[in-house]
Scaffold this motif. Structure first.
Motif, PDB file in Angstrom:
ATOM      1  N   LEU A  79      26.015  -1.689 -44.336  1.00 20.77           N
ATOM      2  CA  LEU A  79      25.655  -2.166 -42.995  1.00 20.77           C
ATOM      3  C   LEU A  79      26.469  -3.354 -42.511  1.00 20.77           C
ATOM      4  O   LEU A  79      26.753  -3.468 -41.327  1.00 20.77           O
ATOM      5  N   ASP A  80      26.778  -4.285 -43.439  1.00 20.01           N
ATOM      6  CA  ASP A  80      27.295  -5.550 -42.935  1.00 20.01           C
ATOM      7  C   ASP A  80      28.064  -6.323 -44.003  1.00 20.01           C
ATOM      8  O   ASP A  80      27.973  -6.010 -45.199  1.00 20.01           O
ATOM      9  N   GLY A 106      16.598  -2.670 -44.614  1.00 18.26           N
ATOM     10  CA  GLY A 106      15.534  -3.644 -44.813  1.00 18.26           C
ATOM     11  C   GLY A 106      15.211  -4.195 -43.434  1.00 18.26           C
ATOM     12  O   GLY A 106      15.748  -3.739 -42.426  1.00 18.26           O
ATOM     13  N   ILE A 107      14.330  -5.176 -43.378  1.00 19.57           N
ATOM     14  CA  ILE A 107      14.019  -5.804 -42.086  1.00 19.57           C
ATOM     15  C   ILE A 107      13.937  -7.310 -42.289  1.00 19.57           C
ATOM     16  O   ILE A 107      13.435  -7.779 -43.323  1.00 19.57           O
ATOM     17  N   GLY A 108      14.465  -8.062 -41.335  1.00 19.13           N
ATOM     18  CA  GLY A 108      14.369  -9.522 -41.418  1.00 19.13           C
ATOM     19  C   GLY A 108      12.997  -9.991 -40.944  1.00 19.13           C
ATOM     20  O   GLY A 108      12.279  -9.262 -40.252  1.00 19.13           O
ATOM     21  N   LYS A 158       7.083 -10.269 -44.432  1.00 24.62           N
ATOM     22  CA  LYS A 158       7.593  -9.251 -43.501  1.00 24.62           C
ATOM     23  C   LYS A 158       6.477  -8.653 -42.631  1.00 24.62           C
ATOM     24  O   LYS A 158       6.749  -7.821 -41.764  1.00 24.62           O
ATOM     25  N   HIS A 216      15.012  -8.410 -37.437  1.00 31.43           N
ATOM     26  CA  HIS A 216      16.396  -7.915 -37.387  1.00 31.43           C
ATOM     27  C   HIS A 216      16.587  -6.716 -38.311  1.00 31.43           C
ATOM     28  O   HIS A 216      15.898  -6.575 -39.316  1.00 31.43           O
ATOM     29  N   ILE A 217      17.523  -5.849 -37.927  1.00 29.39           N
ATOM     30  CA  ILE A 217      18.006  -4.809 -38.847  1.00 29.39           C
ATOM     31  C   ILE A 217      19.521  -4.940 -38.907  1.00 29.39           C
ATOM     32  O   ILE A 217      20.161  -5.195 -37.889  1.00 29.39           O
ATOM     33  N   ALA A 218      20.081  -4.739 -40.093  1.00 32.32           N
ATOM     34  CA  ALA A 218      21.430  -5.203 -40.400  1.00 32.32           C
ATOM     35  C   ALA A 218      21.459  -6.660 -39.921  1.00 32.32           C
ATOM     36  O   ALA A 218      20.492  -7.395 -40.154  1.00 32.32           O
ATOM     37  N   ALA A 251      22.214  -0.788 -47.671  1.00 31.79           N
ATOM     38  CA  ALA A 251      21.869  -2.154 -47.274  1.00 31.79           C
ATOM     39  C   ALA A 251      21.944  -3.075 -48.485  1.00 31.79           C
ATOM     40  O   ALA A 251      21.794  -2.629 -49.622  1.00 31.79           O
ATOM     41  N   THR A 252      22.134  -4.361 -48.234  1.00 32.06           N
ATOM     42  CA  THR A 252      22.053  -5.347 -49.307  1.00 32.06           C
ATOM     43  C   THR A 252      20.709  -6.069 -49.185  1.00 32.06           C
ATOM     44  O   THR A 252      19.819  -5.620 -48.471  1.00 32.06           O
ATOM     45  N   GLY A 253      20.567  -7.193 -49.864  1.00 31.57           N
ATOM     46  CA  GLY A 253      19.313  -7.948 -49.820  1.00 31.57           C
ATOM     47  C   GLY A 253      18.437  -7.600 -50.997  1.00 31.57           C
ATOM     48  O   GLY A 253      18.744  -6.706 -51.794  1.00 31.57           O
ATOM     49  N   ALA A 254      17.311  -8.301 -51.089  1.00 32.19           N
ATOM     50  CA  ALA A 254      16.410  -8.114 -52.229  1.00 32.19           C
ATOM     51  C   ALA A 254      15.650  -6.785 -52.140  1.00 32.19           C
ATOM     52  O   ALA A 254      15.358  -6.154 -53.162  1.00 32.19           O
ATOM     53  N   THR A 255      15.342  -6.347 -50.923  1.00 31.50           N
ATOM     54  CA  THR A 255      14.456  -5.191 -50.752  1.00 31.50           C
ATOM     55  C   THR A 255      14.934  -3.907 -51.441  1.00 31.50           C
ATOM     56  O   THR A 255      14.137  -3.242 -52.103  1.00 31.50           O
TER      57      THR A 255
HETATM   58  C1  F6R Z   1      21.274  -6.356 -45.463  1.00 33.65           C
HETATM   59  C2  F6R Z   1      20.792  -6.474 -44.100  1.00 33.65           C
HETATM   60  C3  F6R Z   1      19.593  -7.276 -43.712  1.00 33.65           C
HETATM   61  C4  F6R Z   1      18.442  -7.231 -44.716  1.00 33.65           C
HETATM   62  C5  F6R Z   1      17.283  -8.092 -44.238  1.00 33.65           C
HETATM   63  C6  F6R Z   1      16.188  -8.166 -45.279  1.00 33.65           C
HETATM   64  O1  F6R Z   1      22.417  -5.531 -45.540  1.00 33.65           O
HETATM   65  O2  F6R Z   1      21.414  -5.908 -43.259  1.00 33.65           O
HETATM   66  O3  F6R Z   1      19.133  -6.853 -42.450  1.00 33.65           O
HETATM   67  O4  F6R Z   1      18.031  -5.899 -44.877  1.00 33.65           O
HETATM   68  O5  F6R Z   1      17.720  -9.375 -43.948  1.00 33.65           O
HETATM   69  O6  F6R Z   1      16.676  -8.850 -46.396  1.00 33.65           O
HETATM   70  P1  F6R Z   1      15.850  -8.886 -47.766  1.00 33.65           P
HETATM   71  O7  F6R Z   1      15.794  -7.495 -48.268  1.00 33.65           O
HETATM   72  O8  F6R Z   1      16.654  -9.780 -48.672  1.00 33.65           O
HETATM   73  O9  F6R Z   1      14.506  -9.430 -47.431  1.00 33.65           O
END
Ligand code: F6R
Length: 240
Positions: A66-67, A131-133, A200, A137-139, A35-39
């Motif tokens: 993932l995306d 991670g989770i939005g 979150k 959301h996931i991905a 996954a990407t993102g900060a988490t």
């Molecule tokens: C990233 C992804 C997203 C993030 C989610 C959390 O590949 O698929 O679902 O995991 O938006 O993002 P962060 O970690 O930046 O809070």
């Protein structure tokens, strides 16, 4: 679902990172869903540190992310491919030939079929990192009326655009992305979801204690046979 609660994200980086290093050493040609993102950054940082110390090699690991955004080149500074190169691939010995990525600029249906076939021919994903939005959301599977299947092209919601547009300082954030679907994510043998921070907490509560519903896509993980959720105290603060 197994829930693990830690003091802070640094501790999660160490514990989850150690789990990955041990898993890779025991299964050198494993298949990792990333996954990407900060988490996940503390986890990637830990793995890179152990690679630098000669304690793990990723040369035979296969990865699938993932995306990816649509409408920007793969080497754009804001692409998820660039994110992975900067935060993990270039800091370890991951073989570029072993890196699987969705092409946000390909025909969505053909790309979905190609990705599913590539994952299958690699033997399936051993561990999918998520991670989770803030909206659950996931991905990039946003809240909706039904759970999605294989990879697909999604129109991003205002909530996701607001959360991610901070990275697009001198260009406009894309409105579409290619994302693995819920069906493809659920096929992973093991899932590790990490959530940190107070923003979150509500999504985490809905994922773990709410009903299984596409209105909170992450809630589907209640039905996965081997999912581990790593939380810091802030993200766990609304759990009963
Ligand atoms: C990233 C992804 C997203 C993030 C989610 C959390 O590949 O698929 O679902 O995991 O938006 O993002 P962060 O970690 O930046 O809070």
């Amino acid at each position: 679902m197994e829930i693990k609660i830690f003091e802070n994200e640094k501790e999660i980086g160490e514990v989850a990172g150690r789990f990955y290093v041990d898993f890779i050493n025991a299964n050198p040609s494993c298949v990792l869903g990333l996954a990407t993102g900060a988490t996940p950054l503390p986890v990637y940082g830990y793995i890179a540190e152990k690679y630098a110390a000669g304690e793990v090699s990723l040369k035979d690991v296969k990865t699938f992310n993932l995306d990816e955004y649509c409408g920007i080149p793969q080497d754009d500074k804001n692409s998820y491919f660039t994110f992975m190169r900067e935060n993990l691939f270039s800091k370890t010995d991951v073989n570029p030939a072993n890196v699987g990525f969705l092409d946000g600029n390909a025909d969505p249906d053909e790309e979905s079929a190609r990705y599913a076939a590539a994952i299958e021919s690699a033997g399936g994903i051993d561990i999918q990192l998520l991670g989770i939005g803030r909206n659950g959301h996931i991905a990039f599977n946003e809240p909706g009326e039904e759970f999605t299947g294989e990879a697909w092209k999604v129109k991003l919601t205002e909530s996701t655009i607001a959360a991610n547009s901070i990275y697009f300082t001198d260009s406009e954030m894309p409105r579409y992305a290619m994302t693995m679907g819920i069906g493809s994510i659920m096929k992973a043998k093991k899932i590790i979801l990490i959530a940190t921070g107070e923003s979150k907490a509500e999504a985490v509560r809905a994922m773990i204690e709410g009903p299984v519903t596409p209105h909170c896509p992450a809630s589907v993980l209640q039905q996965h046979p081997d999912t581990v959720i790593y939380l810091d105290r802030a993200a766990a603060s609304l759990l009963k």
